[in-house]
Design a protein around this motif. Structure first.
Motif, PDB file in Angstrom:
ATOM      1  N   PRO A  34     -23.655  14.452 -18.769  1.00 32.84           N
ATOM      2  CA  PRO A  34     -23.374  15.004 -20.556  1.00 32.84           C
ATOM      3  C   PRO A  34     -21.799  13.784 -20.039  1.00 32.84           C
ATOM      4  CG  PRO A  34     -23.555  17.358 -19.053  1.00 32.84           C
ATOM      5  CD  PRO A  34     -23.569  16.692 -17.913  1.00 32.84           C
ATOM      6  N   TYR A  35     -21.917  12.739 -20.979  1.00 30.67           N
ATOM      7  CA  TYR A  35     -21.056  11.966 -21.408  1.00 30.67           C
ATOM      8  C   TYR A  35     -19.459  12.495 -21.400  1.00 30.67           C
ATOM      9  CZ  TYR A  35     -19.411   6.809 -22.971  1.00 30.67           C
ATOM     10  OH  TYR A  35     -18.503   6.295 -22.453  1.00 30.67           O
ATOM     11  N   ASN A  36     -18.724  11.480 -21.254  1.00 28.53           N
ATOM     12  CA  ASN A  36     -17.104  12.487 -21.768  1.00 28.53           C
ATOM     13  C   ASN A  36     -16.954  14.482 -21.097  1.00 28.53           C
ATOM     14  OD1 ASN A  36     -15.732  10.250 -22.989  1.00 28.53           O
ATOM     15  ND2 ASN A  36     -16.886  10.607 -24.144  1.00 28.53           N
ATOM     16  N   ASP A  37     -17.861  14.618 -19.860  1.00 21.81           N
ATOM     17  CA  ASP A  37     -17.302  16.012 -19.705  1.00 21.81           C
ATOM     18  C   ASP A  37     -17.318  15.946 -18.303  1.00 21.81           C
ATOM     19  OD1 ASP A  37     -18.456  18.852 -18.649  1.00 21.81           O
ATOM     20  OD2 ASP A  37     -19.999  18.825 -20.580  1.00 21.81           O
ATOM     21  N   VAL A  38     -15.353  15.840 -18.247  1.00 20.95           N
ATOM     22  CA  VAL A  38     -15.301  16.348 -16.954  1.00 20.95           C
ATOM     23  C   VAL A  38     -15.843  17.018 -15.464  1.00 20.95           C
ATOM     24  CG1 VAL A  38     -13.207  15.689 -15.978  1.00 20.95           C
ATOM     25  CG2 VAL A  38     -13.013  14.894 -18.116  1.00 20.95           C
ATOM     26  N   GLU A  39     -15.635  17.774 -16.562  1.00 19.29           N
ATOM     27  CA  GLU A  39     -16.093  18.721 -15.343  1.00 19.29           C
ATOM     28  C   GLU A  39     -17.327  18.936 -14.822  1.00 19.29           C
ATOM     29  OE1 GLU A  39     -15.066  22.183 -13.072  1.00 19.29           O
ATOM     30  OE2 GLU A  39     -14.155  21.573 -14.627  1.00 19.29           O
ATOM     31  N   ALA A  40     -18.513  18.653 -15.199  1.00 20.03           N
ATOM     32  CA  ALA A  40     -20.078  18.915 -15.677  1.00 20.03           C
ATOM     33  C   ALA A  40     -20.220  17.157 -13.954  1.00 20.03           C
ATOM     34  CB  ALA A  40     -20.382  18.261 -16.151  1.00 20.03           C
ATOM     35  N   ARG A  65     -20.847   6.210 -29.380  1.00 21.61           N
ATOM     36  CA  ARG A  65     -19.738   7.108 -28.408  1.00 21.61           C
ATOM     37  C   ARG A  65     -18.716   6.433 -28.258  1.00 21.61           C
ATOM     38  NH1 ARG A  65     -23.111  10.650 -25.505  1.00 21.61           N
ATOM     39  NH2 ARG A  65     -20.901  12.561 -26.165  1.00 21.61           N
ATOM     40  N   PRO A  66     -17.576   6.628 -28.078  1.00 19.68           N
ATOM     41  CA  PRO A  66     -16.894   5.570 -26.772  1.00 19.68           C
ATOM     42  C   PRO A  66     -15.873   6.200 -26.033  1.00 19.68           C
ATOM     43  CG  PRO A  66     -15.720   5.226 -29.540  1.00 19.68           C
ATOM     44  CD  PRO A  66     -16.897   6.323 -29.467  1.00 19.68           C
ATOM     45  N   GLY A  67     -15.929   6.032 -24.621  1.00 14.35           N
ATOM     46  CA  GLY A  67     -15.846   7.120 -23.505  1.00 14.35           C
ATOM     47  C   GLY A  67     -14.611   7.659 -24.554  1.00 14.35           C
ATOM     48  N   THR A  68     -13.822   8.557 -23.818  1.00 12.57           N
ATOM     49  CA  THR A  68     -12.869   8.842 -23.266  1.00 12.57           C
ATOM     50  C   THR A  68     -11.610   8.479 -22.590  1.00 12.57           C
ATOM     51  OG1 THR A  68     -12.402  10.890 -22.467  1.00 12.57           O
ATOM     52  CG2 THR A  68     -13.196  11.114 -24.644  1.00 12.57           C
ATOM     53  N   LEU A  69     -10.184   8.465 -22.567  1.00 12.46           N
ATOM     54  CA  LEU A  69      -9.301   7.835 -21.452  1.00 12.46           C
ATOM     55  C   LEU A  69     -10.028   9.228 -20.326  1.00 12.46           C
ATOM     56  CD1 LEU A  69      -6.863   7.197 -23.670  1.00 12.46           C
ATOM     57  CD2 LEU A  69      -7.847   6.093 -22.406  1.00 12.46           C
ATOM     58  N   GLU A  70      -9.351  10.497 -20.713  1.00 17.17           N
ATOM     59  CA  GLU A  70      -9.602  11.186 -19.956  1.00 17.17           C
ATOM     60  C   GLU A  70     -10.370  11.276 -18.793  1.00 17.17           C
ATOM     61  OE1 GLU A  70     -10.073  16.096 -19.289  1.00 17.17           O
ATOM     62  OE2 GLU A  70     -10.145  14.964 -21.186  1.00 17.17           O
ATOM     63  N   GLU A  96     -11.214   9.989 -14.513  1.00 18.06           N
ATOM     64  CA  GLU A  96     -11.989  10.942 -14.168  1.00 18.06           C
ATOM     65  C   GLU A  96     -12.812  10.319 -12.784  1.00 18.06           C
ATOM     66  OE1 GLU A  96     -11.866  14.843 -11.573  1.00 18.06           O
ATOM     67  OE2 GLU A  96     -10.395  13.759 -13.055  1.00 18.06           O
ATOM     68  N   CYS A  97     -13.624   9.569 -13.744  1.00 15.80           N
ATOM     69  CA  CYS A  97     -14.073   8.523 -13.040  1.00 15.80           C
ATOM     70  C   CYS A  97     -14.080   7.423 -12.540  1.00 15.80           C
ATOM     71  CB  CYS A  97     -14.956   7.133 -13.803  1.00 15.80           C
ATOM     72  SG  CYS A  97     -16.650   8.800 -14.997  1.00 15.80           S
ATOM     73  N   ARG A  98     -12.707   6.962 -12.606  1.00 15.67           N
ATOM     74  CA  ARG A  98     -11.944   6.196 -11.396  1.00 15.67           C
ATOM     75  C   ARG A  98     -11.898   6.922 -10.189  1.00 15.67           C
ATOM     76  NH1 ARG A  98     -12.254   1.132  -9.411  1.00 15.67           N
ATOM     77  NH2 ARG A  98     -12.865   2.639  -7.810  1.00 15.67           N
TER      78      ARG A  98
END
Length: 510
Positions: A259-265, A304-309, A313-315
Motif C-alpha cells: 500500500p502506498y504511504n503505509d510505512v509499516e506494511a 496522491r502525493p507521497g509523504t515525507l515519512e 523510510e523507502c530511502r
C-alpha cells in the motif's frame, strides 16, 4: 536548484568542433527522379482514399484506444482547434490531440460519432476502468512552441539520427543538463516512460545479481502505474492491467506490491522478501530486495502525493539492505510538481530516477538517470536503444531544458498551481455534493468526485469537453488537471469558469 541556461547550448552553436561543414555530398546520394518500374506496385499514401478516416481507423488501426469523438487540426500554446474551428483549452498536457495528416492544405480528419455515442463511451470507460487517453502531461511548453519548433527543424537539416556506436553532441549535452540539475551522475536515453522504467528494472536486477542475489525482488505500490510493456505493466500495482497477459496465472516474476504511504506494511514486506525460502536456499538460491520503485506522486492512482515519512523510510530500507531506491518521474518530473523533480518535494535522493513525457515537449524521448554505484552498473551490451538519445530527440530535449531555464518555468508552475488549487477549492464549496478534496502538486492537480455526485470522473470530463475544456480522469473518481507549464493567469481563470459551467449544467439536468 539552479537550471543551468545557455552555457550548455553555446557549445552547440559556437564550438568549432560541433560545426557542420558545408558540402555537396548529400546530392550525390539522392535518388534519381526516374523510378524503377519494378517498384511501381507500391501504393503511395497520397493515393489512399482518406475521405473517411474513421473507416480507415476501423479497418486498419488496432483498437488499443477508446477515442473521443473529436479531431484536432491545429494547436497554439494551451489551445487546440478542431476541424470545425472550435477552440479548446488543452489541460491534458497533450493527451488527446491527434493530427491525422494533410495533403497540401486539405486536412484529413475523422468525423467520428455523435454526442450520444460519446456519452456512452464515457460510461463504458468508467465501467471498464480503463484510461482512453495516453501521453498525459507531455506538451510542457504547449503546442507549436516557437523555440522547440525551431530546434527540431534546424536539427533535421543537419543530422537527425546516428547510431549509439558513435558520439553526438546533443546527447552529451542533454545528459549533462539532466545531471547538473539533479542528484544524478549518468544518464541512459530511450524513447518513452515505459522504456525508461524497463531500463531501471534491468539495472536493479543486475545490481542485485552483482550482490549474489539470484531471486531479486522489486517492491512497487498498489495503484501505481509504470508502463505498458510486460515488465512495467507487471510493476504496475493494478490487477486490471494484468488481466489476459499472464503465464500460468503469473506475470513477470520478482515484483511485490505494498500500500502506498503505509510505512509499516513496507517494513513488513521488506523483512519477508529478505528471507529465502528453505527449499530455495538448499538449491543455492538467495532471495533479496533489489529495489523499491515508487512514484513521488501517483498519477493514475488518483493524484496522491507521497509523504515525507514514507519516502524517508523507502530511502532508509534501501540503504540498510543494499538495494536501490527508484523514483518514477515520468509524469511528475520536468517541473510539473513545482520543482524540477518530484522527489525534491520529499526530501530524499533516489539512486535512480526515470523521465519522459515533458522531457522532449512532445517529441518522444525517455531517460533513466542514476547516481553513485548505480550509475556504473551497466556495461557495453547490457542495455541499448536504437533510437535512444538520437540528435533529433535530444535537440528537442535541449530546447525544453533551455526554455525552462531561461523563462523561470518553475516559478510559473508554483504561482499558477496555487491559483488552480484555490479556484478548485472555491468551486468545491459551491458544489459540495459533487466535488471533494483537491490534491496534488504544482500543475498536477486532481479533484475528487464524490460517490453520491451522480456522475463519474469520466462523465464530468465529457461535460467539460462540451464547454471547450479538455481534461482527463485519474481513475473512476478523480478529474485530473495537467495544463502546459506555460499556462497563464487568464487561462487558469478561463479553465476554472468552464469547469464550473460543466458542473452547473450537469447539476441542473440531474
Amino acid at each position: 536548484m539552479k537550471l543551468y541556461p545557455s552555457a550548455l547550448l553555446l557549445l552547440l552553436t559556437t564550438t568549432a568542433a560541433f560545426t557542420i561543414p558545408t558540402n555537396h555530398h548529400a546530392s550525390s546520394s539522392a535518388l534519381s527522379v526516374a523510378v524503377d518500374p519494378t517498384t511501381k506496385s507500391l501504393i503511395p499514401p497520397s493515393q489512399i482514399d482518406a475521405t473517411s478516416v474513421a473507416s480507415l481507423f476501423e479497418e486498419r488501426v488496432q483498437k488499443t484506444y477508446g477515442r473521443y469523438p473529436i479531431t484536432f487540426v491545429e494547436g497554439r500554446g494551451c489551445w487546440l482547434t478542431d476541424e470545425n474551428g472550435k477552440e479548446y483549452l488543452d489541460w491534458t498536457g497533450g493527451a488527446i490531440g491527434v493530427r491525422i495528416g494533410q495533403k497540401g492544405r486539405r486536412e484529413f480528419h475523422c468525423r467520428f460519432f455523435d454526442l450520444l455515442l460519446f456519452e456512452r463511451l464515457c460510461v463504458a470507460i468508467h465501467h471498464s476502468e480503463t484510461n482512453c487517453v495516453s501521453g498525459i502531461a507531455t506538451c510542457a511548453l504547449g503546442h507549436s512552441n516557437p523555440e522547440l519548433t525551431a530546434a527540431v527543424s534546424a536539427q533535421m537539416t543537419k543530422v537527425h539520427h546516428v547510431s549509439n556506436l558513435y558520439y553526438t553532441p546533443q546527447q552529451a549535452l542533454l545528459a549533462a543538463w539532466l545531471c547538473e540539475n539533479s542528484c544524478g551522475d549518468k544518464a541512459f536515453f530511450c524513447n518513452s516512460g515505459a522504456e525508461s522504467n524497463e531500463a531501471a528494472i534491468k539495472l536493479a536486477r543486475r545490481h542485485a545479481n552483482n550482490r549474489g542475489i539470484t531471486d531479486p525482488v522489486i517492491i512497487t505500490a498498489e495503484q501505481s502505474f509504470h508502463g505498458r510493456t510486460l515488465a512495467t505493466v507487471t510493476a504496475t500495482g493494478q490487477p486490471k492491467y494484468h488481466k489476459g497477459f499472464t503465464y500460468g496465472g503469473e506475470m513477470v516474476r520478482g515484483f511485490r506490491y505494498t500500500p502506498y504511504n503505509d510505512v509499516e506494511a513496507l517494513r513488513n514486506l521488506v523483512d519477508e522478501i529478505n528471507v529465502t525460502p528453505e527449499e530455495d536456499a538448499k538449491n543455492g538460491r538467495k532471495r533479496g530486495l533489489a529495489a523499491i520503485m515508487m512514484e513521488p506522486l501517483q498519477g493514475e492512482g488518483g493524484i496522491r502525493p507521497g509523504t515525507l515519512e514514507y519516502f524517508a523510510e523507502c530511502r532508509k530500507l534501501a540503504d540498510e539492505h543494499g538495494a536501490l531506491l527508484i523514483c518514477d518521474e515520468v509524469q511528475v518530473g520536468m517541473g510539473r510538481s513545482g520543482k524540477l523533480w518530484g522527489h525534491e518535494q520529499l526530501g530524499i535522493e533516489p539512486d535512480v530516477f526515470t523521465s519522459a513525457k515533458a522531457l522532449g515537449g512532445g517529441v518522444p524521448i525517455g531517460a533513466m538517470v542514476a547516481r553513485g554505484e548505480a550509475a556504473n552498473v551497466f556495461g557495453p551490451g547490457d542495455h541499448a536503444s536504437t533510437y535512444g538519445g538520437n540528435p533529433l530527440a535530444c535537440a528537442a530535449g535541449l530546447a525544453v531544458a533551455e526554455y525552462m531555464s531561461e523563462h523561470d518555468i518553475l516559478a510559473n508552475v508554483n504561482e499558477r498551481g496555487n491559483q488552480l488549487s484555490a479556484g478548485l477549492e472555491d468551486i468545491a464549496t459551491r458544489y459540495p455534493s459533487v466535488l471533494g478534496e483537491v490534491r496534488g502538486w504544482g500543475l498536477l492537480k486532481g479533484v475528487v468526485i464524490k460517490d453520491d455526485a451522480g456522475c463519474t470522473a469520466a462523465e464530468l470530463v465529457g461535460d467539460a469537453m462540451k464547454e471547450g475544456l479538455l481534461l482527463v480522469a485519474a481513475g473512476p473518481s478523480v478529474v485530473r488537471f495537467v495544463p502546459p507549464l506555460i499556462v497563464n493567469e487568464k487561462e487558469i481563470a478561463e479553465a476554472l469558469a468552464r469547469f464550473e459551467k460543466a458542473i452547473e449544467t450537469r447539476s441542473k439536468s440531474s
